[in-house]
Design an enzyme around this catalytic site. Structure first.
Site, PDB file in Angstrom:
ATOM      1  N   ASN A 287       0.799  -1.397   0.077  1.00 20.20           N
ATOM      2  CA  ASN A 287      -0.103  -0.009  -0.110  1.00 20.20           C
ATOM      3  C   ASN A 287       0.773   1.149   0.116  1.00 20.20           C
ATOM      4  O   ASN A 287       1.490   1.609   1.116  1.00 20.20           O
ATOM      5  CB  ASN A 287      -0.743  -0.082   1.204  1.00 20.20           C
ATOM      6  CG  ASN A 287      -1.999   1.238   1.593  1.00 20.20           C
ATOM      7  OD1 ASN A 287      -1.924   2.027   0.503  1.00 20.20           O
ATOM      8  ND2 ASN A 287      -2.655   1.036   2.387  1.00 20.20           N
TER       9      ASN A 287
ATOM     10  N   ARG B  99      -2.510  -1.977  -3.651  1.00 16.63           N
ATOM     11  CA  ARG B  99      -3.884  -1.111  -3.251  1.00 16.63           C
ATOM     12  C   ARG B  99      -3.680  -0.065  -4.257  1.00 16.63           C
ATOM     13  O   ARG B  99      -2.531   0.700  -4.102  1.00 16.63           O
ATOM     14  CB  ARG B  99      -3.859  -0.564  -2.003  1.00 16.63           C
ATOM     15  CG  ARG B  99      -4.920   0.256  -1.714  1.00 16.63           C
ATOM     16  CD  ARG B  99      -4.791   1.111  -0.469  1.00 16.63           C
ATOM     17  NE  ARG B  99      -5.959   1.812  -0.345  1.00 16.63           N
ATOM     18  CZ  ARG B  99      -6.014   3.157   0.114  1.00 16.63           C
ATOM     19  NH1 ARG B  99      -4.829   3.641   0.950  1.00 16.63           N
ATOM     20  NH2 ARG B  99      -6.839   3.938   0.250  1.00 16.63           N
TER      21      ARG B  99
ATOM     22  N   HIS C  96     -12.836   3.307  -0.098  1.00 16.61           N
ATOM     23  CA  HIS C  96     -12.752   2.085   0.865  1.00 16.61           C
ATOM     24  C   HIS C  96     -13.717   1.013   0.386  1.00 16.61           C
ATOM     25  O   HIS C  96     -13.957   0.271   1.406  1.00 16.61           O
ATOM     26  CB  HIS C  96     -13.503   2.684   2.180  1.00 16.61           C
ATOM     27  CG  HIS C  96     -12.877   3.671   3.027  1.00 16.61           C
ATOM     28  ND1 HIS C  96     -13.409   4.856   3.726  1.00 16.61           N
ATOM     29  CD2 HIS C  96     -11.702   3.894   3.288  1.00 16.61           C
ATOM     30  CE1 HIS C  96     -12.848   5.462   4.390  1.00 16.61           C
ATOM     31  NE2 HIS C  96     -11.362   5.176   4.094  1.00 16.61           N
TER      32      HIS C  96
ATOM     33  N   GLY D 245     -10.047   8.798   8.031  1.00 17.53           N
ATOM     34  CA  GLY D 245     -11.160   8.954   6.688  1.00 17.53           C
ATOM     35  C   GLY D 245     -12.468   8.336   7.180  1.00 17.53           C
ATOM     36  O   GLY D 245     -12.103   6.899   7.658  1.00 17.53           O
TER      37      GLY D 245
ATOM     38  N   ARG E 257     -11.513  16.165   7.777  1.00 16.15           N
ATOM     39  CA  ARG E 257     -12.212  16.610   6.599  1.00 16.15           C
ATOM     40  C   ARG E 257     -13.627  16.899   6.736  1.00 16.15           C
ATOM     41  O   ARG E 257     -14.142  16.307   7.616  1.00 16.15           O
ATOM     42  CB  ARG E 257     -12.216  15.439   5.550  1.00 16.15           C
ATOM     43  CG  ARG E 257     -11.030  15.090   4.775  1.00 16.15           C
ATOM     44  CD  ARG E 257     -10.895  14.038   3.776  1.00 16.15           C
ATOM     45  NE  ARG E 257      -9.714  13.346   3.508  1.00 16.15           N
ATOM     46  CZ  ARG E 257      -9.581  11.920   3.423  1.00 16.15           C
ATOM     47  NH1 ARG E 257     -10.716  11.302   3.675  1.00 16.15           N
ATOM     48  NH2 ARG E 257      -8.424  11.686   3.213  1.00 16.15           N
TER      49      ARG E 257
ATOM     50  N   GLU F 272     -14.435   0.125  15.149  1.00 13.96           N
ATOM     51  CA  GLU F 272     -14.150  -1.178  15.926  1.00 13.96           C
ATOM     52  C   GLU F 272     -13.907  -0.816  17.424  1.00 13.96           C
ATOM     53  O   GLU F 272     -14.107  -1.739  18.245  1.00 13.96           O
ATOM     54  CB  GLU F 272     -12.758  -1.754  15.294  1.00 13.96           C
ATOM     55  CG  GLU F 272     -12.954  -2.457  13.994  1.00 13.96           C
ATOM     56  CD  GLU F 272     -11.606  -2.655  13.133  1.00 13.96           C
ATOM     57  OE1 GLU F 272     -10.575  -2.735  13.744  1.00 13.96           O
ATOM     58  OE2 GLU F 272     -11.539  -2.648  11.922  1.00 13.96           O
TER      59      GLU F 272
ATOM     60  N   GLU G  84      -8.073  -5.368   4.769  1.00 16.55           N
ATOM     61  CA  GLU G  84      -8.122  -4.888   3.272  1.00 16.55           C
ATOM     62  C   GLU G  84      -6.848  -5.677   2.635  1.00 16.55           C
ATOM     63  O   GLU G  84      -7.081  -5.934   1.777  1.00 16.55           O
ATOM     64  CB  GLU G  84      -7.855  -3.348   3.024  1.00 16.55           C
ATOM     65  CG  GLU G  84      -9.067  -2.499   3.490  1.00 16.55           C
ATOM     66  CD  GLU G  84      -8.731  -1.114   3.882  1.00 16.55           C
ATOM     67  OE1 GLU G  84      -8.468  -0.971   4.677  1.00 16.55           O
ATOM     68  OE2 GLU G  84      -9.160  -0.242   3.042  1.00 16.55           O
TER      69      GLU G  84
HETATM   70  P1  ADP Z   1      -7.016   5.127   9.100  1.00 17.53           P
HETATM   71  O1  ADP Z   1      -7.979   5.767   8.431  1.00 17.53           O
HETATM   72  O2  ADP Z   1      -5.688   6.110   9.045  1.00 17.53           O
HETATM   73  O3  ADP Z   1      -6.466   3.857   8.553  1.00 17.53           O
HETATM   74  P2  ADP Z   1      -7.569   3.964  11.440  1.00 17.53           P
HETATM   75  O4  ADP Z   1      -8.782   3.330  10.846  1.00 17.53           O
HETATM   76  O5  ADP Z   1      -6.614   3.362  12.265  1.00 17.53           O
HETATM   77  O6  ADP Z   1      -7.412   5.240  10.609  1.00 17.53           O
HETATM   78  O7  ADP Z   1      -8.619   4.924  12.650  1.00 17.53           O
HETATM   79  C1  ADP Z   1      -7.731   5.896  13.310  1.00 17.53           C
HETATM   80  C2  ADP Z   1      -9.085   6.511  14.543  1.00 17.53           C
HETATM   81  O8  ADP Z   1      -9.517   5.403  15.127  1.00 17.53           O
HETATM   82  C3  ADP Z   1      -8.562   7.519  15.117  1.00 17.53           C
HETATM   83  O9  ADP Z   1      -9.624   8.690  14.954  1.00 17.53           O
HETATM   84  C4  ADP Z   1      -8.332   7.014  16.499  1.00 17.53           C
HETATM   85  O10 ADP Z   1      -8.576   7.848  17.637  1.00 17.53           O
HETATM   86  C5  ADP Z   1      -9.719   5.896  16.342  1.00 17.53           C
HETATM   87  N1  ADP Z   1      -9.493   4.999  17.526  1.00 17.53           N
HETATM   88  C6  ADP Z   1      -8.515   3.917  17.680  1.00 17.53           C
HETATM   89  N2  ADP Z   1      -8.704   3.254  18.746  1.00 17.53           N
HETATM   90  C7  ADP Z   1      -9.749   3.878  19.359  1.00 17.53           C
HETATM   91  C8  ADP Z   1     -10.615   3.739  20.767  1.00 17.53           C
HETATM   92  N3  ADP Z   1     -10.254   2.860  21.723  1.00 17.53           N
HETATM   93  N4  ADP Z   1     -11.671   4.786  21.101  1.00 17.53           N
HETATM   94  C9  ADP Z   1     -11.949   5.570  20.009  1.00 17.53           C
HETATM   95  N5  ADP Z   1     -11.266   5.917  18.839  1.00 17.53           N
HETATM   96  C10 ADP Z   1     -10.439   5.032  18.614  1.00 17.53           C
END
Ligand code: ADP
Length: 402
Positions: A7, A91, A180, A212, A241, A334, A384
């Protein structure tokens, strides 16, 4: 089959070496700060020690060379010979209207990906650099492109057209593409497995909530609408955004603040969303911490974020003429108990009987609604890289049997 999944971003590369038969990564890692004297490679063989290497990595060509070297390394590697890599899966962000599924990268395909640079000027050039670099080092291995847009390419025209002169769609390909797609595809399929029903019979809303964020309406296995549009800026509120807004606002602000196109682009993509509204952070964990401490601006940002997801769920249930399941995925989807709770708490009228206790303790793939809930809400971690590896395996096997 061993597939190297890449990626490639403009200054970073994420990679995984995946054994497709077991659907598991042998190793994963990333390189950050490509182009700098102090680039960082982080590598973790499954079950082994995570290592960090700092060094000069000036371009994608040397970055891929580093990746291959660490995969081969005596102490931290997972292969003994470069020939153990059977294929490479890339990707690729934008497939435009050309690509409706994953493909073997030929010269013609590469040139079509280049033609789509105009649609994704930040992403496709980096993906192309990755493909060209991998070709240099692994030239004889099949390389497969898996597009973020492909899963959404079957939307009906009334979902993908904007209400602007149709000539602009024809001339400049201005339309909703959605992103996505690999994640929406994966989690919707997993939801079917969990529900024990075929994809062709279900109406599912998938919410990919990361930095995102996008949401998709998947009817009978086809993405019939999604919130991201021509670019990933449209739709839900995101870390930095804006998501949906009246397009006139942009023109108005540009005039009032004397912003250039570049400035306006930066404002909408980098200084808006959670960070723009809260002034605190673009990171949901920090927003939630600030809310706990009574920070009102963070609370507003949290409310705009969750309200919009709720609004889209209602809209997409109507668009599909019903709803069987809602899936939460991505870092926020998640992990944020509070976001899921806030989004689902008043959706009883839609048939969602949310189980607040299950929601608190959910991990891995889990159902978050009560047993007799008409609509099932699920937490499904996205994967992914696995989709890219499995698409790659399928295409390579198809070529072999041709
Ligand atoms: P990307 O889109 O860059 O792949 P991710 O899917 O890793 O990002 O998501 C990042 C987001 O997930 C951030 O806003 C982070 O704060 C949030 N996040 C991760 N763990 C938690 C948690 N335990 N509670 C709330 N938000 C979380």
């Amino acid at each position: 089959m061993k597939v190297l999944v890449l990626n490639c971003g403009s200054s970073s590369i994420k990679y995984q070496m995946i054994q497709t038969e077991t659907a598991s990564p042998l190793a994963k890692g990333n390189i950050e700060r490509i182009g700098m004297a102090s680039a960082i490679l982080t590598h973790e063989p499954t079950g082994g020690e995570k290592i960090k290497i700092v060094g000069e990595i000036l371009d994608h060509k040397s970055a891929i060379e580093y990746v291959i070297a660490v995969l081969l390394s005596k102490n931290h590697g997972v292969i003994k010979n470069i020939d153990e890599i059977d294929a490479v899966g890339h990707r690729v962000v934008h497939g435009g209207e050309t690509f409706t599924g994953s493909v073997l990268i030929t010269d013609a395909v590469l040139s079509a990906i280049k033609d789509n640079i105009e649609l994704a000027p930040l992403h496709n050039p980096a993906n192309i650099k990755g493909i060209e670099a991998a070709k240099i080092h692994l030239g004889d291995k099949p390389q497969i492109a898996v597009f973020d847009t492909a899963f959404h390419s079957h939307m009906p025209d009334f979902a993908y057209l904007y209400g602007i002169p149709l000539a602009l769609y024809k001339k400049h390909k201005i339309r909703r593409y959605g992103f996505h797609g690999t994640s929406h595809r994966y989690v919707s399929k997993r939801a079917c497995t969990r529900l024990g029903k075929p994809l062709e019979e279900l109406k599912i809303i998938t919410a990919h909530l990361g930095n995102g964020a996008s949401i998709a309406a998947i009817k009978n296995g086809i993405s019939v609408d999604t919130s991201m549009g021509f670019t990933p800026l449209e739709g839900l509120l995101m870390g930095t955004r804006s998501g949906d807004m009246d397009p006139s606002v942009i023109l108005h602000i540009m005039a009032k603040e004397e912003l250039s196109i570049m400035d306006a682009n930066t404002m909408l993509n980098k200084h808006s969303g959670l960070i723009g509204l809260s002034g605190e952070s673009s990171d949901m964990r920090e927003i939630e911490e600030a809310v706990q401490k009574g920070n009102k601006k963070a609370e507003t940002a949290f409310n705009v974020f969750t309200y919009r997801i709720k609004k889209y769920i209602g809209a997409y249930a109507a668009a599909m003429g019903g709803l069987d399941a809602v899936v939460f995925t991505g870092g926020i989807g998640e992990n944020s108990v509070l976001v899921r709770e806030e989004v689902c708490k008043d959706l009883g009228f839609l048939g969602i009987d949310f189980d607040f206790e299950k929601n608190k303790t959910a991990k891995d793939e889990a159902i978050l609604t009560k047993e007799n809930s008409k609509v099932t809400v699920l937490r499904i971690p996205t994967n992914e890289e696995l989709v890219i590896a499995l698409d790659t395996e399928k295409i390579v096997n198809d070529i072999k049997t041709e």
